[in-house]
Design a protein around this motif. Structure first.
Motif, PDB file in Angstrom:
ATOM      1  N   ASP A 110       0.848  -1.187   0.000  1.00  0.00           N
ATOM      2  CA  ASP A 110       0.000   0.000   0.000  1.00  0.00           C
ATOM      3  C   ASP A 110       0.885   1.240   0.000  1.00  0.00           C
ATOM      4  OD1 ASP A 110       0.849   0.470   2.664  1.00  0.00           O
ATOM      5  OD2 ASP A 110      -1.038  -0.252   3.522  1.00  0.00           O
ATOM      6  N   THR A 111       0.294   2.414   0.058  1.00  0.00           N
ATOM      7  CA  THR A 111       1.066   3.657  -0.015  1.00  0.00           C
ATOM      8  C   THR A 111       1.902   3.912   1.222  1.00  0.00           C
ATOM      9  OG1 THR A 111      -0.873   4.881   0.743  1.00  0.00           O
ATOM     10  CG2 THR A 111      -0.521   4.750  -1.643  1.00  0.00           C
ATOM     11  N   SER A 112       1.692   3.134   2.289  1.00  0.00           N
ATOM     12  CA  SER A 112       2.539   3.226   3.489  1.00  0.00           C
ATOM     13  C   SER A 112       3.626   2.163   3.507  1.00  0.00           C
ATOM     14  CB  SER A 112       1.689   3.078   4.757  1.00  0.00           C
ATOM     15  OG  SER A 112       0.782   4.144   4.862  1.00  0.00           O
ATOM     16  N   GLY A 113       3.658   1.325   2.474  1.00  0.00           N
ATOM     17  CA  GLY A 113       4.666   0.280   2.389  1.00  0.00           C
ATOM     18  C   GLY A 113       4.259  -1.048   2.998  1.00  0.00           C
ATOM     19  N   ASN A 114       3.015  -1.184   3.462  1.00  0.00           N
ATOM     20  CA  ASN A 114       2.556  -2.437   4.055  1.00  0.00           C
ATOM     21  C   ASN A 114       2.292  -3.482   2.982  1.00  0.00           C
ATOM     22  OD1 ASN A 114       2.369  -1.493   6.843  1.00  0.00           O
ATOM     23  ND2 ASN A 114       0.731  -0.188   6.062  1.00  0.00           N
ATOM     24  N   LEU A 115       2.814  -4.679   3.206  1.00  0.00           N
ATOM     25  CA  LEU A 115       2.642  -5.784   2.276  1.00  0.00           C
ATOM     26  C   LEU A 115       1.320  -6.493   2.549  1.00  0.00           C
ATOM     27  CD1 LEU A 115       4.253  -7.478   0.109  1.00  0.00           C
ATOM     28  CD2 LEU A 115       4.803  -9.016   2.009  1.00  0.00           C
ATOM     29  N   PHE A 116       0.583  -6.825   1.480  1.00  0.00           N
ATOM     30  CA  PHE A 116      -0.587  -7.686   1.597  1.00  0.00           C
ATOM     31  C   PHE A 116      -0.763  -8.437   0.290  1.00  0.00           C
ATOM     32  CE2 PHE A 116      -2.292  -3.710   0.018  1.00  0.00           C
ATOM     33  CZ  PHE A 116      -3.324  -4.051  -0.837  1.00  0.00           C
ATOM     34  N   GLY A 117      -1.642  -9.409   0.297  1.00  0.00           N
ATOM     35  CA  GLY A 117      -1.838 -10.244  -0.877  1.00  0.00           C
ATOM     36  C   GLY A 117      -3.176 -10.025  -1.547  1.00  0.00           C
ATOM     37  N   LEU A 118      -3.222 -10.376  -2.825  1.00  0.00           N
ATOM     38  CA  LEU A 118      -4.445 -10.398  -3.628  1.00  0.00           C
ATOM     39  C   LEU A 118      -4.498 -11.774  -4.284  1.00  0.00           C
ATOM     40  CD1 LEU A 118      -3.880  -7.034  -5.539  1.00  0.00           C
ATOM     41  CD2 LEU A 118      -5.395  -7.380  -3.577  1.00  0.00           C
ATOM     42  N   PHE A 119      -5.682 -12.359  -4.390  1.00  0.00           N
ATOM     43  CA  PHE A 119      -5.770 -13.619  -5.117  1.00  0.00           C
ATOM     44  C   PHE A 119      -7.139 -13.813  -5.737  1.00  0.00           C
ATOM     45  CE2 PHE A 119      -7.535 -14.921  -1.092  1.00  0.00           C
ATOM     46  CZ  PHE A 119      -8.369 -16.006  -1.357  1.00  0.00           C
ATOM     47  N   THR A 120      -7.139 -14.575  -6.842  1.00  0.00           N
ATOM     48  CA  THR A 120      -8.367 -14.951  -7.531  1.00  0.00           C
ATOM     49  C   THR A 120      -8.399 -16.469  -7.606  1.00  0.00           C
ATOM     50  OG1 THR A 120      -8.252 -12.954  -8.888  1.00  0.00           O
ATOM     51  CG2 THR A 120      -9.710 -14.723  -9.659  1.00  0.00           C
ATOM     52  N   PRO A 121      -9.354 -17.101  -6.919  1.00  0.00           N
ATOM     53  CA  PRO A 121      -9.480 -18.554  -7.022  1.00  0.00           C
ATOM     54  C   PRO A 121      -9.791 -18.957  -8.467  1.00  0.00           C
ATOM     55  CG  PRO A 121     -10.802 -17.715  -5.196  1.00  0.00           C
ATOM     56  CD  PRO A 121     -10.334 -16.530  -6.001  1.00  0.00           C
ATOM     57  N   PRO A 122      -9.368 -20.143  -8.877  1.00  0.00           N
ATOM     58  CA  PRO A 122      -9.615 -20.570 -10.273  1.00  0.00           C
ATOM     59  C   PRO A 122     -11.077 -20.471 -10.690  1.00  0.00           C
ATOM     60  CG  PRO A 122      -8.090 -22.080  -9.216  1.00  0.00           C
ATOM     61  CD  PRO A 122      -8.572 -21.128  -8.138  1.00  0.00           C
ATOM     62  N   HIS A 123     -12.021 -20.759  -9.808  1.00  0.00           N
ATOM     63  CA  HIS A 123     -13.432 -20.729 -10.200  1.00  0.00           C
ATOM     64  C   HIS A 123     -13.961 -19.311 -10.416  1.00  0.00           C
ATOM     65  CE1 HIS A 123     -13.952 -20.089  -5.842  1.00  0.00           C
ATOM     66  NE2 HIS A 123     -15.126 -19.554  -6.155  1.00  0.00           N
ATOM     67  N   LEU A 124     -13.218 -18.293 -10.014  1.00  0.00           N
ATOM     68  CA  LEU A 124     -13.650 -16.901 -10.221  1.00  0.00           C
ATOM     69  C   LEU A 124     -12.963 -16.228 -11.412  1.00  0.00           C
ATOM     70  CD1 LEU A 124     -13.869 -15.444  -6.603  1.00  0.00           C
ATOM     71  CD2 LEU A 124     -15.728 -16.192  -8.091  1.00  0.00           C
ATOM     72  N   ARG A 125     -11.985 -16.882 -12.008  1.00  0.00           N
ATOM     73  CA  ARG A 125     -11.293 -16.258 -13.137  1.00  0.00           C
ATOM     74  C   ARG A 125     -12.288 -15.895 -14.226  1.00  0.00           C
ATOM     75  NH1 ARG A 125      -6.775 -20.643 -13.045  1.00  0.00           N
ATOM     76  NH2 ARG A 125      -5.423 -19.730 -11.467  1.00  0.00           N
ATOM     77  N   GLY A 126     -12.167 -14.699 -14.740  1.00  0.00           N
ATOM     78  CA  GLY A 126     -13.041 -14.255 -15.823  1.00  0.00           C
ATOM     79  C   GLY A 126     -14.294 -13.537 -15.360  1.00  0.00           C
ATOM     80  N   THR A 127     -14.561 -13.496 -14.050  1.00  0.00           N
ATOM     81  CA  THR A 127     -15.722 -12.746 -13.567  1.00  0.00           C
ATOM     82  C   THR A 127     -15.313 -11.288 -13.406  1.00  0.00           C
ATOM     83  OG1 THR A 127     -15.233 -13.147 -11.233  1.00  0.00           O
ATOM     84  CG2 THR A 127     -16.655 -14.754 -12.350  1.00  0.00           C
ATOM     85  N   ARG A 128     -16.251 -10.424 -13.229  1.00  0.00           N
ATOM     86  CA  ARG A 128     -15.976  -8.989 -13.042  1.00  0.00           C
ATOM     87  C   ARG A 128     -16.440  -8.569 -11.671  1.00  0.00           C
ATOM     88  NH1 ARG A 128     -12.159  -8.377 -16.111  1.00  0.00           N
ATOM     89  NH2 ARG A 128     -12.530  -8.597 -18.297  1.00  0.00           N
ATOM     90  N   GLU A 129     -15.703  -7.590 -11.110  1.00  0.00           N
ATOM     91  CA  GLU A 129     -16.067  -7.042  -9.785  1.00  0.00           C
ATOM     92  C   GLU A 129     -17.222  -6.098  -9.908  1.00  0.00           C
ATOM     93  OE1 GLU A 129     -12.651  -5.695  -7.533  1.00  0.00           O
ATOM     94  OE2 GLU A 129     -11.436  -7.068  -8.654  1.00  0.00           O
TER      95      GLU A 129
END
Length: 129
Positions: A110-129
């Motif tokens: 993030d803009t403060s330098g904190n590390l975090f993760g993002l992930f998309t499970p295989p069954h959600l690939r191709g969907t839109r937020e």
């Protein structure tokens, strides 16, 4: 569940020690993640007493990356989320898209330098937020 914290990861150069610590502290169990093993990673899924499935993992770094504990947010499109991170002033540290053996994922700051993760499970690939 999109855009919610859905996973945590503990990365360590002492996976046996971490298993012992968290196992004795919380009663957690650990099992090899076969998809990660196919990619050459030592990644272990965390199980809880009475839990319905893993909600976290233990990554054996082999000293190849710093020890850390991080939360991860499930997103509909990891690549698009990484682009948004950068457009908002954050930084993409690592990403694996179109992962044949598991979810697409990325580590970002993030803009403060904190590390975090993002992930998309295989069954959600191709969907839109």
């Amino acid at each position: 569940m999109i855009n919610t914290v859905a996973w945590f990861e503990i990365a360590t150069d002492d996976p046996q020690g971490a298993e012992k610590f968290y196992g004795e502290l919380f009663g957690w169990s650990f099992a090899t993640d076969e998809g990660s093993a196919k990619n050459g990673m030592d990644y272990r899924l965390v199980g809880y007493p009475g839990g319905d499935g893993p909600k976290g993992g233990l990554y054996a770094t082999g000293g190849g990356s710093p020890n850390h504990a991080v939360f991860s947010v499930v997103v509909a499109d990891t690549g698009a989320a990484c682009e948004r991170v950068e457009s908002l002033g954050g930084q993409v540290v690592f990403k694996l898209l179109e992962n044949p053996n598991g979810p697409d994922f990325a580590y970002v700051r993030d803009t403060s330098g904190n590390l975090f993760g993002l992930f998309t499970p295989p069954h959600l690939r191709g969907t839109r937020e």
